[in-house]
Design an enzyme around this catalytic site. Structure first.
Site, PDB file in Angstrom:
ATOM      1  N   GLN A  71       0.841  -1.194   0.000  1.00  0.00           N
ATOM      2  CA  GLN A  71       0.000   0.000   0.000  1.00  0.00           C
ATOM      3  C   GLN A  71       0.880   1.250   0.000  1.00  0.00           C
ATOM      4  O   GLN A  71       2.014   1.219   0.469  1.00  0.00           O
ATOM      5  CB  GLN A  71      -0.923   0.051   1.238  1.00  0.00           C
ATOM      6  CG  GLN A  71      -1.863  -1.109   1.363  1.00  0.00           C
ATOM      7  CD  GLN A  71      -1.267  -2.229   2.200  1.00  0.00           C
ATOM      8  OE1 GLN A  71      -0.069  -2.374   2.313  1.00  0.00           O
ATOM      9  NE2 GLN A  71      -2.132  -3.025   2.798  1.00  0.00           N
ATOM     10  N   ALA A  72       0.334   2.360  -0.493  1.00  0.00           N
ATOM     11  CA  ALA A  72       1.114   3.597  -0.628  1.00  0.00           C
ATOM     12  C   ALA A  72       1.803   3.978   0.678  1.00  0.00           C
ATOM     13  O   ALA A  72       2.986   4.339   0.686  1.00  0.00           O
ATOM     14  CB  ALA A  72       0.211   4.726  -1.110  1.00  0.00           C
TER      15      ALA A  72
END
Length: 201
Positions: free
Chosen positions: A68-69
């Site tokens: 995830q970012a």
């Protein structure tokens, strides 16, 4: 990761890629030969495999880091002891290919990963319309961005197991063991010693 006595050498491998690329599914396919339903990885998963290279038995420690970012900012925390990088791409998600390419380029800029082998896993080849390994290689411009390292792209499917063992074999071939590094250091020492000796003659 110091070596003590008869302890087997260890090589740490980072498994990186965007969220939902299939990293954890691939990890469990490699380790347990099972298709495991996974939830998004918050943090990391670790598995160890026994491997053999040039008659040397060693431990392959696979670090599957969340994609995830917010997790990507922490990838660099794992760079230091890496012996190879595996980057997993969802071949069926064409709209995120550019995002994946940027993250890979950003990762390869790390000084701590310089010269380390890279294996790209073109995952989800079982999905209709998935991009081929060649298409991904061209899109990522791998020949250019990997000009200073060994690299390989493997089409695979974590779901069906297609290409997974081939990827592992190639990883074992390419991974840099502590003994490989020691050999290079020894040869440098020997060269320096010989130069010093010849200058004294």
């Amino acid at each position: 990761m110091g070596l003590h006595g008869s302890k087997q050498p260890e090589a740490q491998v980072l498994i990186l890629g965007l969220d939902k690329a299939g990293k954890s599914t691939l990890l469990y396919k490699l380790r347990h030969d099972a298709c495991v339903s996974t939830v998004p990885t918050i943090g990391f998963n670790v598995e160890m495999l026994e491997a053999r290279k040039k008659s040397v038995n060693f431990i392959l420690t696979l670090w599957d880091i969340g994609g995830q970012a917010k997790m990507r900012a922490h990838w660099k925390s794992f760079h230091q002891d890496a012996a190879a990088v595996v980057f997993v791409v969802d071949s069926s998600e064409k709209e995120r290919l550019e995002e994946a390419r940027k993250e890979l380029e950003n990762t390869l800029r790390s000084e701590q990963l310089r010269g380390l082998p890279l294996i790209i896993l073109a995952n989800k080849q079982d999905v209709d319309g998935a991009l081929t390994a060649t298409e991904i290689s061209d899109t990522f411009n791998l020949k250019k961005i990997c000009s200073t390292r060994d690299w390989f792209i493997q089409p695979c499917s974590a779901k069906t197991g297609f290409g997974v063992q081939e990827a592992l074999k190639r990883l074992v071939q390419l991974v840099k063991l502590p003994s490989d590094t020691a050999t290079v250091k020894d040869s440098i020492k020997e060269t320096v010693h010989n130069l010093a000796a010849s200058s004294r003659r």
